[in-house]
Write a protein that holds these residues in place. Structure first.
Motif, PDB file in Angstrom:
ATOM      1  N   ALA A  14       0.962  -1.434   0.038  1.00  0.00           N
ATOM      2  CA  ALA A  14       0.003  -0.053   0.049  1.00  0.00           C
ATOM      3  C   ALA A  14       1.021   0.984   0.040  1.00  0.00           C
ATOM      4  CB  ALA A  14      -0.906   0.062   1.195  1.00  0.00           C
ATOM      5  N   ALA A  15       2.041   1.388   0.825  1.00  0.00           N
ATOM      6  CA  ALA A  15       2.753   2.580   0.946  1.00  0.00           C
ATOM      7  C   ALA A  15       3.582   2.551  -0.427  1.00  0.00           C
ATOM      8  CB  ALA A  15       3.657   2.396   2.053  1.00  0.00           C
ATOM      9  N   THR A  16       4.054   1.448  -0.827  1.00  0.00           N
ATOM     10  CA  THR A  16       4.885   1.582  -2.356  1.00  0.00           C
ATOM     11  C   THR A  16       3.788   1.876  -3.307  1.00  0.00           C
ATOM     12  OG1 THR A  16       6.277  -0.127  -1.437  1.00  0.00           O
ATOM     13  CG2 THR A  16       5.893   0.169  -3.900  1.00  0.00           C
ATOM     14  N   GLY A  17       2.530   1.737  -3.358  1.00  0.00           N
ATOM     15  CA  GLY A  17       1.670   2.098  -4.224  1.00  0.00           C
ATOM     16  C   GLY A  17       1.386   3.416  -4.201  1.00  0.00           C
ATOM     17  N   ARG A  18       1.337   4.116  -2.932  1.00  0.00           N
ATOM     18  CA  ARG A  18       1.264   5.618  -2.880  1.00  0.00           C
ATOM     19  C   ARG A  18       2.308   6.193  -3.223  1.00  0.00           C
ATOM     20  NH1 ARG A  18      -1.090   3.768   2.028  1.00  0.00           N
ATOM     21  NH2 ARG A  18       0.777   3.955   3.339  1.00  0.00           N
ATOM     22  N   THR A  53      -2.509  -3.174  -4.662  1.00  0.00           N
ATOM     23  CA  THR A  53      -3.042  -4.398  -4.947  1.00  0.00           C
ATOM     24  C   THR A  53      -2.360  -5.440  -5.657  1.00  0.00           C
ATOM     25  OG1 THR A  53      -4.603  -3.679  -6.726  1.00  0.00           O
ATOM     26  CG2 THR A  53      -5.611  -3.786  -4.569  1.00  0.00           C
ATOM     27  N   ALA A  54      -1.262  -4.758  -6.300  1.00  0.00           N
ATOM     28  CA  ALA A  54      -0.227  -5.467  -7.184  1.00  0.00           C
ATOM     29  C   ALA A  54       1.193  -4.731  -7.042  1.00  0.00           C
ATOM     30  CB  ALA A  54      -0.752  -5.871  -8.570  1.00  0.00           C
ATOM     31  N   MET A  55       2.235  -5.486  -7.266  1.00  0.00           N
ATOM     32  CA  MET A  55       3.446  -4.969  -7.452  1.00  0.00           C
ATOM     33  C   MET A  55       4.125  -5.054  -8.771  1.00  0.00           C
ATOM     34  SD  MET A  55       4.879  -3.664  -4.699  1.00  0.00           S
ATOM     35  CE  MET A  55       6.623  -3.647  -5.176  1.00  0.00           C
ATOM     36  N   PRO A  56       4.874  -4.159  -9.495  1.00  0.00           N
ATOM     37  CA  PRO A  56       5.320  -4.398 -10.465  1.00  0.00           C
ATOM     38  C   PRO A  56       6.476  -5.316 -10.623  1.00  0.00           C
ATOM     39  CG  PRO A  56       5.285  -1.842  -9.801  1.00  0.00           C
ATOM     40  CD  PRO A  56       5.015  -2.610  -8.777  1.00  0.00           C
ATOM     41  N   THR A  57       6.506  -6.018 -11.689  1.00  0.00           N
ATOM     42  CA  THR A  57       7.530  -6.939 -11.630  1.00  0.00           C
ATOM     43  C   THR A  57       9.149  -6.055 -11.333  1.00  0.00           C
ATOM     44  OG1 THR A  57       8.110  -6.517 -14.056  1.00  0.00           O
ATOM     45  CG2 THR A  57       6.411  -8.412 -13.261  1.00  0.00           C
ATOM     46  N   VAL A  58      10.031  -7.000 -11.278  1.00  0.00           N
ATOM     47  CA  VAL A  58      11.475  -6.436 -11.010  1.00  0.00           C
ATOM     48  C   VAL A  58      11.937  -5.458 -12.263  1.00  0.00           C
ATOM     49  CG1 VAL A  58      13.730  -6.652 -10.512  1.00  0.00           C
ATOM     50  CG2 VAL A  58      12.041  -7.910  -9.238  1.00  0.00           C
ATOM     51  N   ASP A  59      11.835  -6.140 -13.311  1.00  0.00           N
ATOM     52  CA  ASP A  59      11.862  -5.417 -14.616  1.00  0.00           C
ATOM     53  C   ASP A  59      11.288  -4.091 -14.681  1.00  0.00           C
ATOM     54  OD1 ASP A  59       9.998  -7.183 -15.086  1.00  0.00           O
ATOM     55  OD2 ASP A  59      10.754  -7.034 -17.439  1.00  0.00           O
ATOM     56  N   ASN A  60      10.040  -4.307 -14.460  1.00  0.00           N
ATOM     57  CA  ASN A  60       9.199  -2.913 -14.520  1.00  0.00           C
ATOM     58  C   ASN A  60       9.553  -1.840 -13.482  1.00  0.00           C
ATOM     59  OD1 ASN A  60       7.567  -3.981 -16.723  1.00  0.00           O
ATOM     60  ND2 ASN A  60       5.895  -4.326 -15.885  1.00  0.00           N
ATOM     61  N   LEU A  61       9.776  -2.419 -12.332  1.00  0.00           N
ATOM     62  CA  LEU A  61      10.351  -1.401 -11.156  1.00  0.00           C
ATOM     63  C   LEU A  61      11.611  -0.500 -11.902  1.00  0.00           C
ATOM     64  CD1 LEU A  61       9.983  -3.414  -7.869  1.00  0.00           C
ATOM     65  CD2 LEU A  61       9.142  -1.158  -8.263  1.00  0.00           C
ATOM     66  N   VAL A  62      12.540  -1.183 -12.236  1.00  0.00           N
ATOM     67  CA  VAL A  62      13.742  -0.595 -12.832  1.00  0.00           C
ATOM     68  C   VAL A  62      13.392   0.158 -13.813  1.00  0.00           C
ATOM     69  CG1 VAL A  62      15.795  -1.129 -14.300  1.00  0.00           C
ATOM     70  CG2 VAL A  62      15.137  -2.662 -12.422  1.00  0.00           C
ATOM     71  N   VAL A  63      12.403   0.048 -14.914  1.00  0.00           N
ATOM     72  CA  VAL A  63      11.995   0.940 -15.753  1.00  0.00           C
ATOM     73  C   VAL A  63      11.185   2.188 -15.158  1.00  0.00           C
ATOM     74  CG1 VAL A  63      10.460   1.306 -17.942  1.00  0.00           C
ATOM     75  CG2 VAL A  63      11.997  -0.733 -17.827  1.00  0.00           C
ATOM     76  N   LEU A  64      10.269   1.965 -14.215  1.00  0.00           N
ATOM     77  CA  LEU A  64       9.597   2.922 -13.584  1.00  0.00           C
ATOM     78  C   LEU A  64      10.520   3.896 -12.835  1.00  0.00           C
ATOM     79  CD1 LEU A  64       6.760   3.933 -13.101  1.00  0.00           C
ATOM     80  CD2 LEU A  64       6.957   2.262 -10.871  1.00  0.00           C
ATOM     81  N   ALA A  65      11.666   3.395 -12.248  1.00  0.00           N
ATOM     82  CA  ALA A  65      12.551   4.096 -11.507  1.00  0.00           C
ATOM     83  C   ALA A  65      13.593   4.951 -12.544  1.00  0.00           C
ATOM     84  CB  ALA A  65      13.514   3.332 -10.701  1.00  0.00           C
ATOM     85  N   ALA A  66      13.598   4.401 -13.662  1.00  0.00           N
ATOM     86  CA  ALA A  66      14.371   5.263 -14.719  1.00  0.00           C
ATOM     87  C   ALA A  66      13.483   6.488 -15.310  1.00  0.00           C
ATOM     88  CB  ALA A  66      14.966   4.390 -15.888  1.00  0.00           C
ATOM     89  N   VAL A  67      12.152   5.943 -15.692  1.00  0.00           N
ATOM     90  CA  VAL A  67      11.220   6.918 -15.912  1.00  0.00           C
ATOM     91  C   VAL A  67      11.074   8.184 -15.126  1.00  0.00           C
ATOM     92  CG1 VAL A  67       8.989   7.260 -16.857  1.00  0.00           C
ATOM     93  CG2 VAL A  67      10.018   5.475 -17.660  1.00  0.00           C
ATOM     94  N   LEU A  68      10.953   7.805 -13.933  1.00  0.00           N
ATOM     95  CA  LEU A  68      10.581   8.763 -12.949  1.00  0.00           C
ATOM     96  C   LEU A  68      11.653   9.342 -12.191  1.00  0.00           C
ATOM     97  CD1 LEU A  68       7.696   6.939 -10.880  1.00  0.00           C
ATOM     98  CD2 LEU A  68       7.408   8.466 -12.781  1.00  0.00           C
TER      99      LEU A  68
END
Length: 88
Positions: A14-18, A53-68
């Motif tokens: 939940a906190a990660t989602g926020r 309610t769901a977590m990004p996959t590890v590869d999607n987390l890496v992309v998300l971090a780069a994009v953000l």
């Protein structure tokens, strides 16, 4: 087999989602823009991430971090006080 209780770290979804929502908004990005970057047909995955309610996959987390333009540590919230029962 003996069961033992250990304190183990766990992701607070939940906190990660926020964090994902806050960081996306701080970057001035819409859900639709993230959807396009990830090539998702619908925005549902991103809404699930934001609602915890769901977590990004590890590869999607890496992309998300780069994009953000943030580190993974700025996205993921770890709860270090989770009790887990482990069979040894």
């Amino acid at each position: 087999m003996e069961e033992k209780m250990f304190t183990v770290p766990a992701i607070d979804m939940a906190a990660t989602g926020r964090n994902i929502m806050r960081l996306r908004e701080a970057a001035g990005m819409t859900v639709r823009e993230l959807q396009d970057i990830f090539g998702f047909a619908t925005p549902q995955a991103i809404y699930k991430w934001q609602h915890g309610t769901a977590m990004p996959t590890v590869d999607n987390l890496v992309v998300l971090a780069a994009v953000l333009e943030v580190s993974l540590d700025e996205i993921i919230v770890i709860n270090v006080n989770v009790k887990a029962q482990i069979s040894a």
